[in-house]
Structure formats: C-alpha cells, structure tokens
Design a protein around this motif. Structure first.
Motif, mmCIF file in Angstrom:
data_model
loop_
_atom_site.group_PDB
_atom_site.id
_atom_site.type_symbol
_atom_site.label_atom_id
_atom_site.label_comp_id
_atom_site.label_asym_id
_atom_site.label_seq_id
_atom_site.Cartn_x
_atom_site.Cartn_y
_atom_site.Cartn_z
ATOM 1 N N THR A 75 0.827 -1.206 0.000
ATOM 2 C CA THR A 75 0.000 0.000 0.000
ATOM 3 C C THR A 75 0.860 1.254 0.000
ATOM 4 O OG1 THR A 75 -0.154 -0.034 2.423
ATOM 5 C CG2 THR A 75 -1.900 -1.161 1.181
ATOM 6 N N LEU A 76 2.104 1.131 0.465
ATOM 7 C CA LEU A 76 3.065 2.237 0.462
ATOM 8 C C LEU A 76 4.332 1.775 -0.249
ATOM 9 C CD1 LEU A 76 2.788 3.341 4.215
ATOM 10 C CD2 LEU A 76 1.709 4.466 2.245
ATOM 11 N N LEU A 77 4.914 2.658 -1.057
ATOM 12 C CA LEU A 77 6.155 2.284 -1.744
ATOM 13 C C LEU A 77 7.281 2.074 -0.739
ATOM 14 C CD1 LEU A 77 7.318 1.743 -4.538
ATOM 15 C CD2 LEU A 77 7.990 4.148 -4.649
ATOM 16 N N GLU A 78 7.161 2.677 0.416
ATOM 17 C CA GLU A 78 8.139 2.482 1.481
ATOM 18 C C GLU A 78 8.341 0.995 1.785
ATOM 19 O OE1 GLU A 78 8.804 3.879 6.149
ATOM 20 O OE2 GLU A 78 6.828 3.982 5.220
ATOM 21 N N GLN A 79 7.316 0.192 1.592
ATOM 22 C CA GLN A 79 7.414 -1.235 1.870
ATOM 23 C C GLN A 79 8.398 -1.925 0.927
ATOM 24 O OE1 GLN A 79 2.878 -1.168 1.902
ATOM 25 N NE2 GLN A 79 3.283 -3.056 3.045
ATOM 26 N N ALA A 80 8.491 -1.446 -0.304
ATOM 27 C CA ALA A 80 9.479 -2.005 -1.238
ATOM 28 C C ALA A 80 10.892 -1.683 -0.774
ATOM 29 C CB ALA A 80 9.243 -1.439 -2.638
ATOM 30 N N TYR A 81 11.073 -0.478 -0.259
ATOM 31 C CA TYR A 81 12.382 -0.076 0.256
ATOM 32 C C TYR A 81 12.733 -0.869 1.509
ATOM 33 C CZ TYR A 81 12.930 3.817 -2.993
ATOM 34 O OH TYR A 81 13.126 4.561 -4.132
ATOM 35 N N ASP A 82 11.760 -1.057 2.380
ATOM 36 C CA ASP A 82 11.996 -1.792 3.619
ATOM 37 C C ASP A 82 12.286 -3.264 3.333
ATOM 38 O OD1 ASP A 82 11.978 -1.553 6.595
ATOM 39 O OD2 ASP A 82 10.429 -3.091 6.408
ATOM 40 N N ALA A 83 11.658 -3.816 2.280
ATOM 41 C CA ALA A 83 11.922 -5.212 1.909
ATOM 42 C C ALA A 83 13.336 -5.385 1.379
ATOM 43 C CB ALA A 83 10.908 -5.665 0.855
ATOM 44 N N THR A 84 13.900 -4.310 0.850
ATOM 45 C CA THR A 84 15.252 -4.349 0.285
ATOM 46 C C THR A 84 16.298 -4.055 1.344
ATOM 47 O OG1 THR A 84 14.308 -3.571 -1.804
ATOM 48 C CG2 THR A 84 16.710 -3.428 -1.564
ATOM 49 N N GLU A 85 16.020 -3.094 2.214
ATOM 50 C CA GLU A 85 16.909 -2.741 3.324
ATOM 51 C C GLU A 85 16.047 -2.458 4.549
ATOM 52 O OE1 GLU A 85 19.486 1.087 4.614
ATOM 53 O OE2 GLU A 85 19.910 0.344 2.593
ATOM 54 N N LYS A 86 16.048 -3.374 5.472
ATOM 55 C CA LYS A 86 15.189 -3.251 6.647
ATOM 56 C C LYS A 86 15.453 -1.937 7.382
ATOM 57 C CE LYS A 86 12.022 -5.088 9.275
ATOM 58 N NZ LYS A 86 10.656 -5.312 8.724
ATOM 59 N N GLY A 87 14.385 -1.177 7.621
ATOM 60 C CA GLY A 87 14.517 0.092 8.316
ATOM 61 C C GLY A 87 15.101 1.200 7.471
ATOM 62 N N TYR A 88 15.066 1.049 6.158
ATOM 63 C CA TYR A 88 15.631 2.055 5.256
ATOM 64 C C TYR A 88 15.167 3.464 5.649
ATOM 65 C CZ TYR A 88 16.235 4.813 0.991
ATOM 66 O OH TYR A 88 16.568 5.796 0.092
ATOM 67 N N PRO A 89 16.116 4.393 5.885
ATOM 68 C CA PRO A 89 15.749 5.717 6.394
ATOM 69 C C PRO A 89 15.722 6.829 5.354
ATOM 70 C CG PRO A 89 18.085 5.379 6.735
ATOM 71 C CD PRO A 89 17.571 4.159 5.996
ATOM 72 N N GLY A 90 16.111 6.532 4.113
ATOM 73 C CA GLY A 90 16.350 7.590 3.138
ATOM 74 C C GLY A 90 15.138 7.971 2.299
ATOM 75 N N HIS A 91 15.437 8.648 1.203
ATOM 76 C CA HIS A 91 14.435 9.173 0.282
ATOM 77 C C HIS A 91 13.710 8.031 -0.423
ATOM 78 C CE1 HIS A 91 12.443 11.636 -2.598
ATOM 79 N NE2 HIS A 91 13.317 11.499 -3.575
ATOM 80 N N ILE A 92 12.381 8.116 -0.464
ATOM 81 C CA ILE A 92 11.560 7.123 -1.149
ATOM 82 C C ILE A 92 11.200 7.695 -2.511
ATOM 83 C CG2 ILE A 92 9.435 5.773 -1.053
ATOM 84 C CD1 ILE A 92 9.529 6.239 2.027
ATOM 85 N N SER A 93 11.945 7.305 -3.503
ATOM 86 C CA SER A 93 11.824 7.923 -4.820
ATOM 87 C C SER A 93 11.239 6.956 -5.839
ATOM 88 C CB SER A 93 13.203 8.392 -5.299
ATOM 89 O OG SER A 93 14.054 7.274 -5.530
ATOM 90 N N VAL A 94 10.808 7.530 -6.964
ATOM 91 C CA VAL A 94 10.475 6.781 -8.170
ATOM 92 C C VAL A 94 11.320 7.361 -9.300
ATOM 93 C CG1 VAL A 94 8.135 6.052 -7.599
ATOM 94 C CG2 VAL A 94 8.491 8.343 -8.524
ATOM 95 N N PRO A 95 11.651 6.569 -10.312
ATOM 96 C CA PRO A 95 11.231 5.198 -10.542
ATOM 97 C C PRO A 95 11.970 4.204 -9.651
ATOM 98 C CG PRO A 95 12.819 5.812 -12.214
ATOM 99 C CD PRO A 95 12.544 7.058 -11.397
ATOM 100 N N VAL A 96 11.312 3.075 -9.456
ATOM 101 C CA VAL A 96 11.915 1.938 -8.776
ATOM 102 C C VAL A 96 11.853 0.749 -9.723
ATOM 103 C CG1 VAL A 96 11.495 0.197 -6.992
ATOM 104 C CG2 VAL A 96 11.534 2.616 -6.383
ATOM 105 N N LEU A 97 12.978 0.107 -9.926
ATOM 106 C CA LEU A 97 13.030 -1.121 -10.727
ATOM 107 C C LEU A 97 13.096 -2.301 -9.765
ATOM 108 C CD1 LEU A 97 13.170 -2.380 -13.552
ATOM 109 C CD2 LEU A 97 15.671 -2.178 -13.426
ATOM 110 N N TRP A 98 12.066 -3.107 -9.779
ATOM 111 C CA TRP A 98 11.882 -4.192 -8.809
ATOM 112 C C TRP A 98 12.156 -5.548 -9.455
ATOM 113 C CZ3 TRP A 98 10.901 -4.631 -3.663
ATOM 114 C CH2 TRP A 98 10.417 -5.864 -3.188
ATOM 115 N N ASP A 99 12.839 -6.417 -8.722
ATOM 116 C CA ASP A 99 13.124 -7.779 -9.187
ATOM 117 C C ASP A 99 12.157 -8.748 -8.509
ATOM 118 O OD1 ASP A 99 14.228 -10.163 -10.064
ATOM 119 O OD2 ASP A 99 15.937 -10.079 -8.701
ATOM 120 N N ARG A 100 11.267 -9.359 -9.273
ATOM 121 C CA ARG A 100 10.320 -10.314 -8.716
ATOM 122 C C ARG A 100 11.026 -11.555 -8.167
ATOM 123 N NH1 ARG A 100 4.941 -9.696 -11.050
ATOM 124 N NH2 ARG A 100 4.896 -8.064 -12.634
#
Length: 302
Positions: free
Chosen positions: A115-140
């Motif tokens: 529901t939040l793009l922040e979740q993609a960042y957190d899944a990549t780096e737990k507790g990610y504190p930085g800028h939540i930007s787009v575009p994001v290229l995601w690996d399924r």
C-alpha cells in the motif's frame, strides 16, 4: 516466470495533519537543493553477469505520473516496445509524510500488494531511512529493488533488453554515446534539476540559477534550429531526458512567468521540437494534462 497478481489493497487517503509533509527526515531540503543519494544502484545485464539477468517477466517498474524522472522510464519502455517484457504500475500523484502510496485513482500494486512504496524499500533494506523515490526497478525473483538510480534504469532498458526491443529504435547508439553523455549531463544540471534548484534558491544563487536555466534553454533552442533531434538524425536518450522538463515547463516550472516572461512557445525551435515528440505514442500515452495547443502542426519534418 510465473507472475502473481495481488488483490487490490490501498493506502488511506493523504493526511498531512496526521503524517505531515513529505521530506523532513527523508529528503535533503537545504537551500542548495542537493539531490538525495540513490543507494540502490545494481545493474541489469543481458548475460546476467551482474546478478540480474535481462529476461521477460522478471522486472517491474514503479513510477508516478507526477515525477519527470519516472516519466522518462515510462517513455523509454514504451518506445522500445517492452510493455510485455517489463510490467509497470503507478503510485498515487499525491503524498504525505509516508511518501508515495497506492490508491484507487492510479491502481493498486499488482506485484506485492504493497500500500506504500516504502514497503518495497523496507523489503530491500530493513529500516531504510532515506528518500523514497520513483522510478523503482523491482526484481520479482529476489523480491527486492534492483535500482532507484534513475539515470541507470533507462540506459539498462535501452542496452540490455535488445533481444525483445523494437530493432528500429536505438536510443543510445554506440557512435553517439560520448555526445549523448555530454548532453545528458548538461540537461540534467542546467535544465532538469536547474529549474527546481532555481525555485529553492535565494539572493545571488537564485540569480545565477535563473541565468543558468535560461541560457541552457536558449542554447538548446538554437541547436535545434538546424536539426530535428539533439544528437545525430534520430531520437536518442538525450531527447527523452529533455522532453520531460519541456512538457512541464508552462504548467509547473514557469507558472506566472517565474523563469521567463514567455511560455514554451516563445522558444521557436524547442516548442516545435516538443510537439514533434508529443506526436509519438510513447510520449503522448505516458503524459497527462497537456493543452490542445500541443496538437498544433509542428513543422519539424522539414
């Protein structure tokens, strides 16, 4: 590769009272408007030597209609004909302190059900504190972000997915790469980020920023007086990078004559050039809100 489609899930409405404005604690907001660091900078390679092999169905782009840097990725994907190779979805146009979110207006996240793009960042780096930007290229395959470094994303789409791309389109031809790179650097500094740095600056720095943007636009206008595209005789990466700012010049960057007393139509060649590109489906279908004047004859095919 099997693709899982998640049932729709949406973030709650934008709420600046509860969550505040986006930026503090996430984004560098100094007067100099230094761009944030984009920490996820892995690359996709055709042979898989990077750990991320180019293959259909594996990657997904998270983009925003509101962000010019994400817009570039959407244009390039469409130009190359990679719609069936790399999936794409849009975050909502508005954000509060939680950052980009998925809401009904633009649709849900079909890949992860976030529901939040922040979740993609957190899944990549737990507790990610930085800028939540787009575009994001995601690996399924690995369930993580490959890259949020927007200059690399489009270059990898152009150069590493050639097996599936339209062979008539080469946005980064080998002989022209040094010139494209040079132009890209100038466009990024003096135009793409130049318009925003100018609006965030004060005093002498604001004057310098204003001069830099106007001089760059005048130089580009003159360059396009004798050629249809910025480099060589065909569309390139440099054209895509410039166009996303031109498309927003009147409605966003130059509102109320902030930069120039005239709108984009006051730049004779830039105006025709911008409308010429807009005739292509890849530009038109990834852009919203341009007025009817953009459909006027452009005369660039001369």
């Amino acid at each position: 590769m099997s693709i899982t489609t998640h049932p729709p899930a949406y973030a709650s409405p934008v709420d600046h009272v509860a969550y505040g404005e986006y930026g503090p604690g996430r984004l560098h907001l100094s007067a100099g408007w230094n761009r944030p660091t984009y920490p996820f900078q892995d690359r996709i390679t055709a042979d898989g030597s990077s750990g991320y092999r180019a293959e259909p169905g594996r990657y997904h782009l998270y983009v925003s209609w509101a962000c010019p840097y994400a817009h570039r990725a959407a244009i390039v994907r469409r130009l190359l004909g990679l719609e069936e190779v790399i999936s794409l979805s849009y975050v909502d146009d508005e954000r509060d302190g939680r950052g980009w979110a998925f809401r009904e207006r633009r649709g849900s996240d079909p890949v992860n059900g976030f529901t939040l793009l922040e979740q993609a960042y957190d899944a990549t780096e737990k507790g990610y504190p930085g800028h939540i930007s787009v575009p994001v290229l995601w690996d399924r395959e690995h369930g993580r972000i490959v890259s949020n470094h927007f200059p690399d994303i489009t270059i990898d789409l152009v150069t590493q997915f050639e097996q599936w791309a339209d062979p008539s389109i080469d946005l980064y031809p080998q002989p022209w790469r040094p010139e494209i790179n040079k132009l890209n650097a100038m466009i990024y500094h003096d135009v793409n980020t130049g318009v925003t740095r100018f609006t965030h600056a004060y005093g002498e720095e604001r004057e310098k920023g204003h001069s830099r943007v106007v001089s760059a636009l005048q130089w580009l206008d003159e360059r396009l007086g004798g050629r249809r595209y910025l480099v060589g005789d065909t569309l390139s990466e440099a054209d895509v990078r410039l166009w996303v700012t031109l498309a927003r010049y009147d409605s966003h960057y130059n509102r109320d004559g902030l930069i120039t007393d005239w709108d984009l139509s006051g730049f004779e060649h830039l105006w025709g050039y911008a409308r010429d590109l807009y005739r292509r489906p890849a530009f038109r279908e990834t852009t919203e809100g341009l007025p009817a004047a953009w459909d006027a004859p452009h005369g660039r095919d001369r």
